[in-house]
Design an enzyme around this catalytic site. Structure first.
Site, PDB file in Angstrom:
ATOM      1  N   SER A 102       0.829  -1.198   0.000  1.00  0.00           N
ATOM      2  CA  SER A 102       0.000   0.000   0.000  1.00  0.00           C
ATOM      3  C   SER A 102       0.869   1.256   0.000  1.00  0.00           C
ATOM      4  CB  SER A 102      -0.961  -0.041   1.188  1.00  0.00           C
ATOM      5  OG  SER A 102      -1.905   1.009   1.103  1.00  0.00           O
TER       6      SER A 102
ATOM      7  N   ASP B 205      -3.146   6.584  -3.128  1.00  0.00           N
ATOM      8  CA  ASP B 205      -1.907   5.998  -2.630  1.00  0.00           C
ATOM      9  C   ASP B 205      -1.428   4.975  -3.665  1.00  0.00           C
ATOM     10  OD1 ASP B 205      -3.830   4.051  -2.156  1.00  0.00           O
ATOM     11  OD2 ASP B 205      -2.978   3.431  -0.240  1.00  0.00           O
TER      12      ASP B 205
ATOM     13  N   ASP C 260      -1.346   1.784  -4.178  1.00  0.00           N
ATOM     14  CA  ASP C 260      -2.192   0.687  -4.662  1.00  0.00           C
ATOM     15  C   ASP C 260      -3.623   1.144  -4.895  1.00  0.00           C
ATOM     16  OD1 ASP C 260      -2.783   0.870  -1.895  1.00  0.00           O
ATOM     17  OD2 ASP C 260      -3.406  -1.229  -1.834  1.00  0.00           O
TER      18      ASP C 260
ATOM     19  N   ASP D  86      -6.149   2.174  -3.201  1.00  0.00           N
ATOM     20  CA  ASP D  86      -7.338   1.887  -2.409  1.00  0.00           C
ATOM     21  C   ASP D  86      -7.715   3.075  -1.521  1.00  0.00           C
ATOM     22  OD1 ASP D  86      -5.279   1.603  -0.545  1.00  0.00           O
ATOM     23  OD2 ASP D  86      -5.998  -0.305   0.259  1.00  0.00           O
TER      24      ASP D  86
END
Length: 556
Positions: free
Chosen positions: A154, A308, A310, A312
C-alpha cells in the site's frame, strides 16, 4: 522491534537452517553476507529471526529482506502453502485470484503464490498486470473465487512489501464476500502457515491462468456506474497516483463516466517502486502531494485528487477560500462529504465508520433517521458493520479510505471514491459553490467536529508498548478541564484505549500497518449565530490544548 541476541549460536543455527530451505539465491547470498559479518551483525541477524511476520490489520507486511521477519520468496511460499492448505481443509472450492502492485518483488511473489496454488491442485488466476487493490477485491466477488491474494504494501516505504488475503463468499459469507480476513480465519491461516514443512517439499505447479483486460474493463464499467449519469460533469481535476498503479484505471473510469480525463502529475504518472519524488508514498505525509498542488495551481483545476500507490485510498485537496492556497481535506471531512452526498441522492441503508473517526456521521444518521454502526479500525470490520441488520451502503475510515459501493468492492476503493467526490464537486460547481461551502453547511447544522492526530513514528516498538502501558496505568481523569465520562480499554479484542468527556474524545492505539503510535483527537464546538469561522477557531485552539495533554499522558 529490534531483538537483542540472547544466544548467538542458536540464532546462527536458525540462519543456517533457513539458508538450507530458502528457494531464492539472492536472499541466500544476502543472509550469508550477514553471517560473514558476525559478531558485528548480531543485532541485525537477531532482528531478522526475531519471529515470523504475523497477520495484522492488513495481512503480512514487512521489509524486503532475508529471514522469517521479512518479505521474501521463502516467506511467501510458506504463506501461500498455508493459505491453500487452509482453504482445502475448510472445504472451499473455486480458484485463488492473485493481484499485485508494482513494488519490488510483487510480481515474483504473485507468480510464486500461483504456482503453490496449482501445485496443490487449486486453479490460480493472475490479474493481467500490476493493478489497484480494489480490482483484486472486485475480482474475488466477480469470479466467485475461494479467496484472493493481493501483493502490496500500500503506502508503506519502498523497502516494504506485503500480502493481503481476501475471502470469497463460501468462507466469508454474505458480509465478507470479497473482504479482507477477520478472526478466526486469520488465526486458522496463521496456524496452517506454521505447520508448513520444508519448502523444498511444497509442490509447485504451472504459473496459473493470466486473466485478460476484460476483467479490468468490467471493473471500470462498474466503477463508472457508481455516479449518476444525470449529474453535472463540468469539472477540471488534477491527479497523481504517487508512482503507483492507479493512473490508467482511474483515468479510464473518469472517461467512462463522462468526466474530462484528469491532468496527471507527469513525474509521478508511471509506476516506480522506488517512489523517487516523495520521501514517503502516503498522501497524508507532509510534502507528498506538493507536485499535485503545483499542477492544480498551474492548470486552474477545480479539485486535486491523489491515490496511494495501490489506489485503495483517496486524498482530496481543495482551494481554501480564505487563504487562496490549497489545503488537503482530512479523511473525516471527505468521509462526511461523501456520506452527505449519498444521503442527499436518496441512498438509504447502513452508514458506518470506525471508533477513531469523527462522530459527525453518527449525528448525521441520527438526524436523518438512517441506521449507523461503528466498528474497530480497518475495512475488514467496516464492511461487516451492522451484522446484516441493514444493507451497508457506505463506510469510511479517517485514514483516507472510503467504500461508496459495497456491492461493487467490499473494501476501500480509491477509484470509486474519487469519482463520487468529483460528482459532488461538479454538482456544487454548477451551483457556484464548493466542497468547503458544503462543509460549512454541515458545521452550521451539526457543530464543528474538529479532528486531528497525534502520531509518533518509532524505530523501537517498545516505545509504543511503554506508552500504552503508561496511559493504562495512569488514565487521564479530565480532558480539556472536563471530567472523563467514559474510559474504555478494548483489550483483548484490540489494543485500544478510548476516552470521552463532554468536551472531547480521544482514541489511542498502535498502528496496524506501520511502526507508529496514534492518538485520534476530536473536539466538537457548537456554531453560535451562524459564525462558522469563529467556531472553527475555538475548536482549533481546543484541539491544540488536547494534543498537548495527551502527549504528556503518553510520555511522547
Amino acid at each position: 522491534m529490534a531483538a537483542e541476541p540472547t544466544d548467538l549460536d542458536d540464532i546462527r543455527d536458525q540462519a543456517r537452517r533457513w539458508l538450507d530451505d530458502d528457494p531464492d539465491p539472492a536472499t541466500r547470498d544476502e543472509l550469508r553476507a550477514v553471517l560473514d559479518r558476525l559478531p558485528a551483525s548480531a543485532p541485525e541477524l537477531a532482528d531478522r529471526f526475531a519471529g515470523p511476520l504475523t497477520f495484522g490489520t492488513a495481512g503480512l507486511r514487512g521489509p524486503l529482506r532475508a529471514g522469517p521477519n521479512g518479505m521474501n520468496l521463502a516467506v511467501v511460499t510458506q504463506a501461500a502453502a498455508g493459505l491453500v492448505g487452509w482453504l482445502a481443509a475448510e472445504g472451499a472450492t473455486g480458484p485463488l485470484v492473485i493481484g499485485y502492485d508494482a513494488r519490488h518483488g510483487s510480481r515474483e511473489f504473485a507468480e510464486r503464490t500461483a504456482r503453490v496454488a496449482t501445485g496443490a491442485g487449486r486453479p490460480a488466476l493472475l490479474l493481467p498486470r500490476p493493478l489497484p487493490t480494489p480490482v483484486l477485491a472486485y475480482a474475488v466477488r466477480l469470479l466467485d473465487a475461494a479467496a484472493g491474494v493481493m501483493v502490496t504494501a500500500s503506502h508503506n516505504p519502498p523497502q516494504d512489501n506485503g500480502y493481503k488475503v481476501y475471502l470469497g463468499a463460501q468462507l466469508g459469507g454474505a458480509l465478507g464476500a470479497g473482504a479482507q480476513i477477520v478472526p478466526p480465519a486469520d488465526a486458522g491461516i496463521s496456524a496452517a502457515i506454521r505447520a508448513v514443512g520444508p519448502l523444498a517439499e511444497v509442490p509447485l505447479g504451472p504459473a496459473g491462468e493470466r486473466l485478460g483486460d476484460d476483467l479490468v474493463a468490467s471493473y471500470v464499467q462498474r466503477a463508472a456506474a457508481v455516479v449518476d449519469p444525470a449529474w453535472p460533469r463540468d469539472l477540471k481535476v488534477a491527479y497523481t497516483p504517487l508512482h503507483g498503479v492507479g493512473a490508467a484505471v482511474l483515468t479510464a473510469a473518469f472517461a467512462h463516466a463522462g468526466f474530462a480525463v484528469p491532468g496527471v502529475v507527469a513525474e509521478q504518472a508511471e509506476p516506480n517502486p522506488d517512489f523517487p519524488t516523495v520521501s514517503f508514498p502516503n498522501p497524508e505525509e507532509p510534502g507528498a502531494v506538493d507536485l499535485l498542488v503545483a499542477l492544480a495551481e498551474q492548470t486552474g483545476a477545480d479539485l486535486a485528487i491523489a491515490n496511494d500507490p495501490d489506489a485503495d485510498r483517496c486524498a482530496v485537496a481543495v482551494r481554501d477560500g480564505a487563504s487562496g492556497g490549497w489545503r488537503m481535506l482530512r479523511g473525516d471531512e471527505v468521509g462526511v462529504l461523501l456520506a452527505d452526498h449519498l444521503m442527499r441522492r436518496g441512498v438509504t441503508g447502513l452508514y458506518a465508520t470506525t471508533i477513531v473517526s469523527s462522530s459527525l456521521l453518527r449525528s448525521m444518521c441520527a438526524a436523518r433517521g438512517l441506521p449507523y454502526d461503528e466498528t474497530l479500525t480497518g475495512f475488514k470490520w467496516i464492511v461487516r458493520a451492522g451484522g446484516g441488520s441493514a444493507p451497508l451502503v457506505f463506510g469510511y475510515e479517517e485514514a483516507l479510505g472510503y467504500c461508496v459501493a459495497p456491492d461493487h468492492v467490499r473494501d476501500k476503493d480509491g477509484i470509486t471514491a474519487a469519482l463520487t467526490v468529483a460528482e459532488l464537486a461538479a454538482g456544487l460547481k454548477a451551483q457556484g459553490r464548493t466542497l468547503t461551502d458544503r462543509l460549512d453547511e454541515l458545521a452550521a447544522e451539526f457543530g464543528v467536529h474538529h479532528t486531528d492526530q497525534l502520531s509518533v513514528r518509532v524505530d523501537d516498538l517498545r516505545i509504543i508498548a511503554d506508552a500504552m502501558a503508561r496511559v493504562r496505568a495512569a488514565t487521564p481523569t479530565t480532558l480539556l478541564g472536563q471530567p472523563v465520562t467514559e474510559a474504555r480499554d478494548l483489550l483483548p479484542a484490540s489494543d485500544v484505549v478510548v476516552l470521552r468527556s463532554d468536551a472531547a474524545r480521544v482514541v489511542i492505539r498502535p498502528s496496524g500497518t506501520e511502526p507508529k503510535l496514534k492518538a485520534y483527537l476530536e473536539v466538537v464546538e457548537p456554531v453560535a449565530d451562524g459564525d462558522v469561522p469563529a467556531a472553527r477557531q475555538r475548536a482549533a485552539t481546543a484541539l491544540t490544548a488536547l494534543r498537548a495533554e495527551i502527549a504528556t499522558a503518553l510520555g511522547v
